[in-house]
Design a protein around this motif. Structure first.
Motif, PDB file in Angstrom:
ATOM      1  N   TRP A   1      64.342  69.636  67.272  1.00  0.00           N
ATOM      2  CA  TRP A   1      63.444  70.097  66.204  1.00  0.00           C
ATOM      3  C   TRP A   1      64.215  70.782  65.087  1.00  0.00           C
ATOM      4  CZ3 TRP A   1      63.411  75.290  65.063  1.00  0.00           C
ATOM      5  CH2 TRP A   1      63.979  76.155  66.016  1.00  0.00           C
ATOM      6  N   LEU A   2      65.244  71.574  65.453  1.00  0.00           N
ATOM      7  CA  LEU A   2      66.061  72.241  64.444  1.00  0.00           C
ATOM      8  C   LEU A   2      66.875  71.217  63.659  1.00  0.00           C
ATOM      9  CD1 LEU A   2      67.151  74.819  63.129  1.00  0.00           C
ATOM     10  CD2 LEU A   2      68.873  74.925  64.948  1.00  0.00           C
ATOM     11  N   ALA A   3      67.342  70.175  64.338  1.00  0.00           N
ATOM     12  CA  ALA A   3      68.118  69.139  63.659  1.00  0.00           C
ATOM     13  C   ALA A   3      67.299  68.479  62.565  1.00  0.00           C
ATOM     14  CB  ALA A   3      68.603  68.099  64.671  1.00  0.00           C
ATOM     15  N   HIS A   4      66.019  68.224  62.838  1.00  0.00           N
ATOM     16  CA  HIS A   4      65.161  67.608  61.814  1.00  0.00           C
ATOM     17  C   HIS A   4      64.968  68.545  60.623  1.00  0.00           C
ATOM     18  CE1 HIS A   4      64.122  63.832  63.721  1.00  0.00           C
ATOM     19  NE2 HIS A   4      63.838  64.453  64.861  1.00  0.00           N
ATOM     20  N   ILE A   5      64.778  69.831  60.893  1.00  0.00           N
ATOM     21  CA  ILE A   5      64.633  70.791  59.789  1.00  0.00           C
ATOM     22  C   ILE A   5      65.915  70.839  58.953  1.00  0.00           C
ATOM     23  CG2 ILE A   5      64.384  73.245  59.232  1.00  0.00           C
ATOM     24  CD1 ILE A   5      62.522  73.510  61.620  1.00  0.00           C
ATOM     25  N   LEU A   6      67.049  70.819  59.633  1.00  0.00           N
ATOM     26  CA  LEU A   6      68.326  70.873  58.926  1.00  0.00           C
ATOM     27  C   LEU A   6      68.554  69.618  58.098  1.00  0.00           C
ATOM     28  CD1 LEU A   6      70.545  72.440  61.721  1.00  0.00           C
ATOM     29  CD2 LEU A   6      69.839  73.530  59.590  1.00  0.00           C
ATOM     30  N   ARG A   7      68.137  68.477  58.604  1.00  0.00           N
ATOM     31  CA  ARG A   7      68.302  67.241  57.834  1.00  0.00           C
ATOM     32  C   ARG A   7      67.385  67.231  56.614  1.00  0.00           C
ATOM     33  NH1 ARG A   7      68.749  64.692  63.251  1.00  0.00           N
ATOM     34  NH2 ARG A   7      70.980  64.230  63.550  1.00  0.00           N
ATOM     35  N   ILE A   8      66.198  67.810  56.768  1.00  0.00           N
ATOM     36  CA  ILE A   8      65.317  67.933  55.601  1.00  0.00           C
ATOM     37  C   ILE A   8      65.935  68.878  54.582  1.00  0.00           C
ATOM     38  CG2 ILE A   8      63.074  68.778  54.806  1.00  0.00           C
ATOM     39  CD1 ILE A   8      61.923  67.853  57.505  1.00  0.00           C
ATOM     40  N   ASP A   9      66.480  69.987  55.087  1.00  0.00           N
ATOM     41  CA  ASP A   9      67.126  70.944  54.177  1.00  0.00           C
ATOM     42  C   ASP A   9      68.345  70.330  53.508  1.00  0.00           C
ATOM     43  OD1 ASP A   9      67.496  73.796  53.176  1.00  0.00           O
ATOM     44  OD2 ASP A   9      69.431  73.411  54.128  1.00  0.00           O
ATOM     45  N   ALA A  10      68.981  69.373  54.173  1.00  0.00           N
ATOM     46  CA  ALA A  10      70.141  68.722  53.574  1.00  0.00           C
ATOM     47  C   ALA A  10      69.757  67.921  52.344  1.00  0.00           C
ATOM     48  CB  ALA A  10      70.808  67.804  54.602  1.00  0.00           C
ATOM     49  N   PHE A  11      68.474  67.622  52.201  1.00  0.00           N
ATOM     50  CA  PHE A  11      68.002  67.029  50.951  1.00  0.00           C
ATOM     51  C   PHE A  11      67.673  68.117  49.934  1.00  0.00           C
ATOM     52  CE2 PHE A  11      65.894  63.860  54.043  1.00  0.00           C
ATOM     53  CZ  PHE A  11      67.124  63.279  54.321  1.00  0.00           C
ATOM     54  N   VAL A  12      67.077  69.200  50.427  1.00  0.00           N
ATOM     55  CA  VAL A  12      66.592  70.255  49.530  1.00  0.00           C
ATOM     56  C   VAL A  12      67.748  71.080  48.951  1.00  0.00           C
ATOM     57  CG1 VAL A  12      65.134  72.316  49.352  1.00  0.00           C
ATOM     58  CG2 VAL A  12      64.406  70.387  50.779  1.00  0.00           C
ATOM     59  N   SER A  13      68.696  71.501  49.809  1.00  0.00           N
ATOM     60  CA  SER A  13      69.768  72.392  49.349  1.00  0.00           C
ATOM     61  C   SER A  13      70.615  71.780  48.235  1.00  0.00           C
ATOM     62  CB  SER A  13      70.657  72.808  50.526  1.00  0.00           C
ATOM     63  OG  SER A  13      70.080  73.884  51.228  1.00  0.00           O
ATOM     64  N   PRO A  14      71.173  70.577  48.426  1.00  0.00           N
ATOM     65  CA  PRO A  14      71.942  69.998  47.322  1.00  0.00           C
ATOM     66  C   PRO A  14      71.091  69.732  46.084  1.00  0.00           C
ATOM     67  CG  PRO A  14      72.448  68.886  49.383  1.00  0.00           C
ATOM     68  CD  PRO A  14      71.248  69.748  49.629  1.00  0.00           C
TER      69      PRO A  14
ATOM     70  N   SER B   1      75.520  72.384  48.888  1.00  0.00           N
ATOM     71  CA  SER B   1      76.102  71.515  49.913  1.00  0.00           C
ATOM     72  C   SER B   1      77.243  72.201  50.645  1.00  0.00           C
ATOM     73  CB  SER B   1      76.606  70.220  49.272  1.00  0.00           C
ATOM     74  OG  SER B   1      77.627  70.489  48.325  1.00  0.00           O
ATOM     75  N   GLY B   2      77.755  73.309  50.084  1.00  0.00           N
ATOM     76  CA  GLY B   2      78.867  74.001  50.718  1.00  0.00           C
ATOM     77  C   GLY B   2      78.561  74.433  52.139  1.00  0.00           C
ATOM     78  N   TRP B   3      77.344  74.907  52.389  1.00  0.00           N
ATOM     79  CA  TRP B   3      77.035  75.387  53.739  1.00  0.00           C
ATOM     80  C   TRP B   3      76.851  74.229  54.705  1.00  0.00           C
ATOM     81  CZ3 TRP B   3      73.132  75.236  57.412  1.00  0.00           C
ATOM     82  CH2 TRP B   3      71.907  74.666  57.044  1.00  0.00           C
ATOM     83  N   LEU B   4      76.530  73.038  54.186  1.00  0.00           N
ATOM     84  CA  LEU B   4      76.312  71.899  55.054  1.00  0.00           C
ATOM     85  C   LEU B   4      77.610  71.368  55.643  1.00  0.00           C
ATOM     86  CD1 LEU B   4      73.724  70.003  52.821  1.00  0.00           C
ATOM     87  CD2 LEU B   4      73.242  71.401  54.840  1.00  0.00           C
ATOM     88  N   PHE B   5      78.715  71.471  54.891  1.00  0.00           N
ATOM     89  CA  PHE B   5      79.978  70.886  55.324  1.00  0.00           C
ATOM     90  C   PHE B   5      81.108  71.900  55.451  1.00  0.00           C
ATOM     91  CE2 PHE B   5      77.663  67.425  53.236  1.00  0.00           C
ATOM     92  CZ  PHE B   5      77.726  66.439  54.203  1.00  0.00           C
ATOM     93  N   GLY B   6      81.013  73.033  54.748  1.00  0.00           N
ATOM     94  CA  GLY B   6      82.124  73.969  54.709  1.00  0.00           C
ATOM     95  C   GLY B   6      82.537  74.497  56.069  1.00  0.00           C
ATOM     96  N   ALA B   7      81.570  74.773  56.940  1.00  0.00           N
ATOM     97  CA  ALA B   7      81.902  75.317  58.260  1.00  0.00           C
ATOM     98  C   ALA B   7      82.726  74.333  59.080  1.00  0.00           C
ATOM     99  CB  ALA B   7      80.622  75.695  59.014  1.00  0.00           C
ATOM    100  N   LEU B   8      82.397  73.047  59.011  1.00  0.00           N
ATOM    101  CA  LEU B   8      83.166  72.031  59.737  1.00  0.00           C
ATOM    102  C   LEU B   8      84.579  71.917  59.173  1.00  0.00           C
ATOM    103  CD1 LEU B   8      83.563  69.619  61.646  1.00  0.00           C
ATOM    104  CD2 LEU B   8      82.537  68.166  59.874  1.00  0.00           C
TER     105      LEU B   8
ATOM    106  N   ASN C   1      80.714  64.597  61.733  1.00  0.00           N
ATOM    107  CA  ASN C   1      81.158  64.465  60.356  1.00  0.00           C
ATOM    108  C   ASN C   1      80.035  64.026  59.428  1.00  0.00           C
ATOM    109  OD1 ASN C   1      84.053  65.114  60.145  1.00  0.00           O
ATOM    110  ND2 ASN C   1      84.283  63.528  61.695  1.00  0.00           N
ATOM    111  N   ALA C   2      79.056  63.299  59.949  1.00  0.00           N
ATOM    112  CA  ALA C   2      77.945  62.849  59.109  1.00  0.00           C
ATOM    113  C   ALA C   2      77.024  63.998  58.745  1.00  0.00           C
ATOM    114  CB  ALA C   2      77.160  61.751  59.826  1.00  0.00           C
ATOM    115  N   GLY C   3      76.844  64.952  59.664  1.00  0.00           N
ATOM    116  CA  GLY C   3      75.966  66.089  59.400  1.00  0.00           C
ATOM    117  C   GLY C   3      76.265  67.193  60.381  1.00  0.00           C
ATOM    118  N   PRO C   4      77.213  68.072  60.066  1.00  0.00           N
ATOM    119  CA  PRO C   4      77.731  69.026  61.056  1.00  0.00           C
ATOM    120  C   PRO C   4      76.674  69.868  61.748  1.00  0.00           C
ATOM    121  CG  PRO C   4      79.126  69.010  59.104  1.00  0.00           C
ATOM    122  CD  PRO C   4      77.947  68.158  58.783  1.00  0.00           C
ATOM    123  N   PHE C   5      75.858  70.601  61.001  1.00  0.00           N
ATOM    124  CA  PHE C   5      74.911  71.516  61.643  1.00  0.00           C
ATOM    125  C   PHE C   5      73.802  70.775  62.356  1.00  0.00           C
ATOM    126  CE2 PHE C   5      76.933  74.779  59.053  1.00  0.00           C
ATOM    127  CZ  PHE C   5      76.919  75.857  59.923  1.00  0.00           C
TER     128      PHE C   5
END
Length: 563
Positions: free
Chosen positions: A314-327, A38-45, A299-303
């Motif tokens: 299209w990239l936003a949907h992939i990133l939201r799917i990855d936001a389930f997979v990565s954590p 989850s660090g990469w999902l929020f750390g940059a923001l 703040n809800a989903g930076p990337f």
């Protein structure tokens, strides 16, 4: 006894019931999936909010610090390839009194990661299911809490698979976890706005060097790098650990550093200039002041939000799917690591021996159940991702401090031991790594440090009770741990008088009497004094050999007591 022990050959401690089924890729991905969570999902923001464009520099500095610590872990893990290694190295080097403290923090760091990853999962999932997360309070709702418990139960269930099967599952997840941020980097870098690095007239580094250092723990940067030590936790299951383990640690850290630095660049340059008109620090909305537009979405989903702003749905949907997979992948492997740390504590005879039970698949099943039940406790007082980060970062660096201390002690106690990987310039890098750990502890702030102090006292009480009922408990090596309370109390006092509160500007709990730069010089000097004091009071060679050979000679753990 001492003279007889002095002639004992240097052996390796042995684990019971585990199967060496992890190759180089499996070991590398075990650490990498822990790092890319989850660090990469929020750390940059959070980093951009804290220090603006200099957030990129913060990731580079943190990466260098983590690499120094990782090299220490690489030598130790290859030298003693046992499960739950971070909980066991200080035990061999300094005995039980010091070992209990480092072992307990190793467990605390491991057992709390899965709840953090679950919260990150829920925060991103709220885009599709708004009722599971309250963006105003930044807490999961009742429904979100129930789903978090279910997700943690899934982590435990998958961990009951044999390691060779689990490794295949983890490899697939990790390839995805690495591929998605790389894809995001490549695509977002095509939307380049150079002026964003110093937008709003606030310059490249608003807040200066002081804010930059404080952001390392506070913005979750150090937390994001956590996980490289997973190879040490799983060392008892790695094939040819002398070769594969150090390579896996170093490779995973280098990959993670490259990804995180590039992600920060991509995040900043892809933001629409209209969003950063008042500077990158305006991406956080204070009670008074100007807020960037669309701040709630960011703040809800930076990337994912940045992708939408750039017209890349299209990239936003992939990133939201990855936001389930990565954590999920990180929570999964940390559940694995937690059970191995509790196994290591049992081998040290700090924890009840039932935690050393291993089933026919080579899985410490009691430790897995314990990881689930204890992890649930951390869902209660810390209801959001960000509120957990400071405490866990502190626990991580306290645990990491045990590695350079152990390495320095082993170089003096066991100079003739087999070291498949030998860290170069250890005379310099080992004390430097301990200084790095103490600086990270200091930058975490006094509020985090005093809370960790309370946690440590609780740990000593719990482990002390367990050891009191174990007739085969190790001796209490007070003389070899005399530096430990001086170190902990000294760091607390320096932090109290220093510049970093860790509690926010509204309610600082430190005095600030020690000036900036002087504070870090004092921390460095104090750290070196403690390091060389610890080297002087380390266990004698023969006592270290007795502890190592005792675990090497145990063919199986005693049966758990029946009541």
């Amino acid at each position: 006894m001492a003279a007889e022990s002095a002639g004992v050959a240097v052996t390796k401690p042995a684990d019971v019931g585990f199967k060496r089924e992890l190759g180089l890729i499996g070991a590398t991905w075990a650490s990498e999936t822990s790092i890319i969570g989850s660090g990469w999902l929020f750390g940059a923001l959070f980093a951009a909010q804290a220090v603006g464009g200099a957030a990129v520099l913060a990731w580079v500095i943190a990466g260098i610090m983590i690499i120094i610590l990782a090299l220490c872990h690489a030598e130790l893990g290859a030298m003693f390839p046992v499960s739950g290694g971070t909980a066991r190295f200080p035990h061999f080097a300094f005995g039980s009194v010091a070992g209990v403290g480092f072992g307990f923090f190793a467990y605390m760091q491991a057992v709390t990661i899965a709840p953090i990853e679950c919260f990150a999962f829920m925060q991103y999932a709220s885009y599709y299911w708004p009722s599971i997360y309250d963006s105003t309070t930044k807490n999961v709702t009742g429904t979100g809490f129930i789903l978090t418990v279910i997700l943690m139960a899934i982590f435990v269930s998958v961990n009951f698979l044999a390691m060779r099967i689990f490794a295949r599952v983890n490899n697939v997840i990790t390839w995805w976890k690495v591929a998605v941020p790389v894809l995001a980097i490549i695509v977002l870098l095509t939307h380049w706005h150079t002026g964003n690095f110093s937008a709003g007239g606030e310059g490249f580094m608003p807040g200066g060097i002081k804010a930059l250092f404080g952001a390392l723990p506070a913005a979750g940067i150090i937390f994001a790098y956590s996980g490289f030590e997973q190879c040490d936790q799983l060392a008892g299951e790695i094939k040819n650990p002398g070769r594969n383990l150090p390579r896996a640690i170093v490779i995973s850290v280098l990959i993670g550093t490259a990804i995180y630095c590039l992600l920060q660049v991509a995040f900043i340059v892809a933001l629409p200039p209209s969003m950063v008109g008042h500077g990158l620090t305006s991406l956080v909305c204070p009670e008074t002041g100007t807020c960037a537009p669309n701040i709630a979405e960011l703040n809800a989903g930076p990337f994912a939000a940045v992708a939408v702003f750039a017209g890349l749905g299209w990239l936003a949907h992939i990133l939201r799917i990855d936001a389930f997979v990565s954590p999920s992948g990180t929570g999964l492997i940390y559940t694995t690591g937690t059970s191995r740390v509790s196994y290591g504590l049992a081998r040290n005879r700090y924890a009840p021996q039932i935690f050393g039970r291993v089933n026919n698949n080579g899985i410490p099943w009691v430790g897995l159940i314990g990881a689930f039940l204890i992890g649930l406790l951390f869902l209660l007082p810390f209801p959001s991702w960000h509120s957990l980060v400071g405490l866990i970062t502190g626990a991580s660096v306290l645990m990491y401090a045990g590695a350079p201390l152990s390495l320095g002690a082993f170089r003096r106690q066991l100079p003739d031991a087999d070291r498949p990987y030998r860290m170069q310039a250890a005379w310099f890098l080992a004390p430097a790594a301990f200084v790095v750990s103490d600086l990270l502890i200091y930058w975490s702030g006094f509020e985090v440090i005093w809370k960790l102090g309370i946690v440590l006292v609780i740990g000593y009480v719990l482990i002390g009770i367990s050891m009191a009922f174990d007739p085969q408990r190790p001796p209490l090596d007070w003389k070899s741990a005399v530096w430990l309370p001086a170190w902990l109390i000294g760091m607390g006092l320096i932090s109290w008088q220093g510049q970093y509160s860790g509690g926010g500007v509204a309610a600082p709990v430190n005095t600030g009497h020690i000036g900036f730069w002087w504070d870090m010089l004092i921390v460095a000097g104090f750290s070196l004094a403690i390091y060389y004091w610890a080297m002087y009071t380390r266990l004698p060679r023969e006592e270290t050999l007795l502890l190592v050979n005792r675990q090497a000679g145990e063919q199986e753990l005693p049966e758990a007591p029946r009541h």
